[in-house]
Write a protein that holds these residues in place. Sequence first.
Motif, mmCIF file in Angstrom:
data_model
loop_
_atom_site.group_PDB
_atom_site.id
_atom_site.type_symbol
_atom_site.label_atom_id
_atom_site.label_comp_id
_atom_site.label_asym_id
_atom_site.label_seq_id
_atom_site.Cartn_x
_atom_site.Cartn_y
_atom_site.Cartn_z
ATOM 1 N N LEU A 105 0.848 -1.196 0.000
ATOM 2 C CA LEU A 105 0.000 0.000 0.000
ATOM 3 C C LEU A 105 0.880 1.241 0.000
ATOM 4 O O LEU A 105 1.964 1.236 0.558
ATOM 5 N N ARG A 106 0.361 2.292 -0.584
ATOM 6 C CA ARG A 106 1.028 3.594 -0.507
ATOM 7 C C ARG A 106 0.163 4.486 0.363
ATOM 8 O O ARG A 106 -1.058 4.418 0.295
ATOM 9 N N GLY A 107 0.795 5.289 1.190
ATOM 10 C CA GLY A 107 0.030 6.245 1.978
ATOM 11 C C GLY A 107 -0.300 5.803 3.392
ATOM 12 O O GLY A 107 -0.509 6.626 4.257
ATOM 13 N N THR A 108 -0.357 4.488 3.639
ATOM 14 C CA THR A 108 -0.606 3.975 4.993
ATOM 15 C C THR A 108 0.582 3.125 5.415
ATOM 16 O O THR A 108 0.979 2.211 4.680
ATOM 17 N N TYR A 109 1.138 3.447 6.568
ATOM 18 C CA TYR A 109 2.315 2.742 7.070
ATOM 19 C C TYR A 109 2.153 2.487 8.557
ATOM 20 O O TYR A 109 1.314 3.096 9.216
ATOM 21 N N ILE A 110 2.986 1.605 9.089
ATOM 22 C CA ILE A 110 2.975 1.337 10.525
ATOM 23 C C ILE A 110 4.383 1.515 11.069
ATOM 24 O O ILE A 110 5.354 1.043 10.472
ATOM 25 N N VAL A 111 4.471 2.217 12.197
ATOM 26 C CA VAL A 111 5.728 2.340 12.925
ATOM 27 C C VAL A 111 5.578 1.421 14.139
ATOM 28 O O VAL A 111 4.678 1.608 14.952
ATOM 29 N N ALA A 112 6.433 0.399 14.221
ATOM 30 C CA ALA A 112 6.386 -0.554 15.324
ATOM 31 C C ALA A 112 7.506 -0.219 16.303
ATOM 32 O O ALA A 112 8.662 -0.094 15.897
ATOM 33 N N SER A 113 7.148 -0.056 17.584
ATOM 34 C CA SER A 113 8.140 0.266 18.618
ATOM 35 C C SER A 113 8.293 -0.909 19.571
ATOM 36 O O SER A 113 7.305 -1.459 20.050
ATOM 37 N N TYR A 114 9.543 -1.266 19.840
ATOM 38 C CA TYR A 114 9.842 -2.442 20.660
ATOM 39 C C TYR A 114 10.331 -2.101 22.058
ATOM 40 O O TYR A 114 10.455 -2.979 22.887
ATOM 41 N N GLU A 115 10.679 -0.840 22.287
ATOM 42 C CA GLU A 115 11.231 -0.472 23.589
ATOM 43 C C GLU A 115 10.577 0.801 24.090
ATOM 44 O O GLU A 115 9.940 1.527 23.337
ATOM 45 N N ASN A 116 10.776 1.069 25.373
ATOM 46 C CA ASN A 116 10.240 2.249 26.031
ATOM 47 C C ASN A 116 10.636 3.505 25.252
ATOM 48 O O ASN A 116 11.789 3.663 24.874
ATOM 49 N N PRO A 117 9.669 4.405 25.016
ATOM 50 C CA PRO A 117 9.966 5.630 24.265
ATOM 51 C C PRO A 117 11.081 6.493 24.863
ATOM 52 O O PRO A 117 11.669 7.297 24.165
ATOM 53 N N SER A 118 11.394 6.310 26.149
ATOM 54 C CA SER A 118 12.446 7.135 26.763
ATOM 55 C C SER A 118 13.859 6.653 26.410
ATOM 56 O O SER A 118 14.830 7.347 26.651
ATOM 57 N N ILE A 119 13.982 5.461 25.811
ATOM 58 C CA ILE A 119 15.298 4.944 25.423
ATOM 59 C C ILE A 119 15.723 5.653 24.132
ATOM 60 O O ILE A 119 15.059 5.518 23.106
ATOM 61 N N PRO A 120 16.828 6.440 24.166
ATOM 62 C CA PRO A 120 17.207 7.246 22.994
ATOM 63 C C PRO A 120 17.475 6.421 21.726
ATOM 64 O O PRO A 120 17.077 6.816 20.650
ATOM 65 N N GLN A 121 18.141 5.284 21.842
ATOM 66 C CA GLN A 121 18.437 4.484 20.653
ATOM 67 C C GLN A 121 17.536 3.255 20.551
ATOM 68 O O GLN A 121 17.980 2.172 20.203
ATOM 69 N N ARG A 122 16.255 3.444 20.856
ATOM 70 C CA ARG A 122 15.339 2.307 20.859
ATOM 71 C C ARG A 122 15.148 1.717 19.468
ATOM 72 O O ARG A 122 15.296 2.392 18.459
ATOM 73 N N ARG A 123 14.775 0.434 19.454
ATOM 74 C CA ARG A 123 14.548 -0.283 18.196
ATOM 75 C C ARG A 123 13.125 -0.044 17.706
ATOM 76 O O ARG A 123 12.163 -0.219 18.449
ATOM 77 N N ASN A 124 13.010 0.363 16.463
ATOM 78 C CA ASN A 124 11.724 0.570 15.802
ATOM 79 C C ASN A 124 11.762 -0.148 14.462
ATOM 80 O O ASN A 124 12.831 -0.523 13.978
ATOM 81 N N GLU A 125 10.612 -0.278 13.866
ATOM 82 C CA GLU A 125 10.541 -0.783 12.501
ATOM 83 C C GLU A 125 9.532 0.056 11.744
ATOM 84 O O GLU A 125 8.581 0.566 12.321
ATOM 85 N N ILE A 126 9.761 0.170 10.454
ATOM 86 C CA ILE A 126 8.748 0.764 9.574
ATOM 87 C C ILE A 126 8.141 -0.425 8.835
ATOM 88 O O ILE A 126 8.867 -1.295 8.367
ATOM 89 N N TRP A 127 6.822 -0.503 8.825
ATOM 90 C CA TRP A 127 6.121 -1.595 8.140
ATOM 91 C C TRP A 127 5.405 -1.054 6.922
ATOM 92 O O TRP A 127 4.628 -0.109 7.029
ATOM 93 N N PHE A 128 5.660 -1.679 5.780
ATOM 94 C CA PHE A 128 4.889 -1.434 4.570
ATOM 95 C C PHE A 128 3.861 -2.565 4.527
ATOM 96 O O PHE A 128 4.222 -3.728 4.646
ATOM 97 N N ILE A 129 2.597 -2.226 4.371
ATOM 98 C CA ILE A 129 1.522 -3.214 4.397
ATOM 99 C C ILE A 129 1.332 -3.808 3.009
ATOM 100 O O ILE A 129 1.147 -3.081 2.033
ATOM 101 N N CYS A 130 1.399 -5.144 2.939
ATOM 102 C CA CYS A 130 1.235 -5.831 1.647
ATOM 103 C C CYS A 130 -0.212 -5.787 1.191
ATOM 104 O O CYS A 130 -1.131 -5.876 2.010
ATOM 105 N N GLN A 131 -0.391 -5.652 -0.121
ATOM 106 C CA GLN A 131 -1.734 -5.674 -0.712
ATOM 107 C C GLN A 131 -2.366 -7.023 -0.430
ATOM 108 O O GLN A 131 -1.690 -8.041 -0.412
ATOM 109 N N ALA A 132 -3.692 -7.047 -0.263
ATOM 110 C CA ALA A 132 -4.410 -8.301 0.001
ATOM 111 C C ALA A 132 -4.315 -9.229 -1.204
ATOM 112 O O ALA A 132 -4.283 -8.797 -2.326
#
Length: 166
Positions: A139-166
């Motif tokens: 999909l274009r225009g809709t994305y997901i940001v996935a967060s794995y650690e507490n937002p206060s951790i400066p170098q926390r691990r995140n992911e950007i998710w591109f959603i696959c078409q059905a």
Amino acid sequence: QCEEAAYEERQYPAGKWACVTMGEPMYEQSISMSFMKLMRYICKENSVGCHLGMTIPVLNEIHLTKEGTKLEREVLTAYYLPGEFQQNPPVPMDPEIHITERPPLRVITRVFYGMTTEETILQEISLFWELLGSTDMVLRGTYIVASYENPSIPQRRNEIWFICQA
């Protein structure tokens, strides 16, 4: 010497999520306020009055403006309910929290580290498109940001998710 993959494809099963939508002036404000609401729900403000337990990742679903240069104000923040609460989710005391059954999800995902601001997210989306090249798979225009650690951790691990078409 093993190199980390640039991105990977994943499949997530259907499940129940506690979701909050906020539309504050800044992305960071929206996710911060939503997460605090969800934390109160997780910690006790629910119909069973007990701590539900944290699950990761916490998802932030975002939409780009038509021009694709900015994020829409509204951000949906979602917390996956632990297994023991999937069948019968505790009712949130906060009327802004909704329990939603989300369908299975197939995504292409890429890791990034640090703070998540509108600027860093737009950069990550742009980088990811460069890596993927032209494709109709996602999909274009809709994305997901996935967060794995507490937002206060400066170098926390995140992911950007591109959603696959059905």
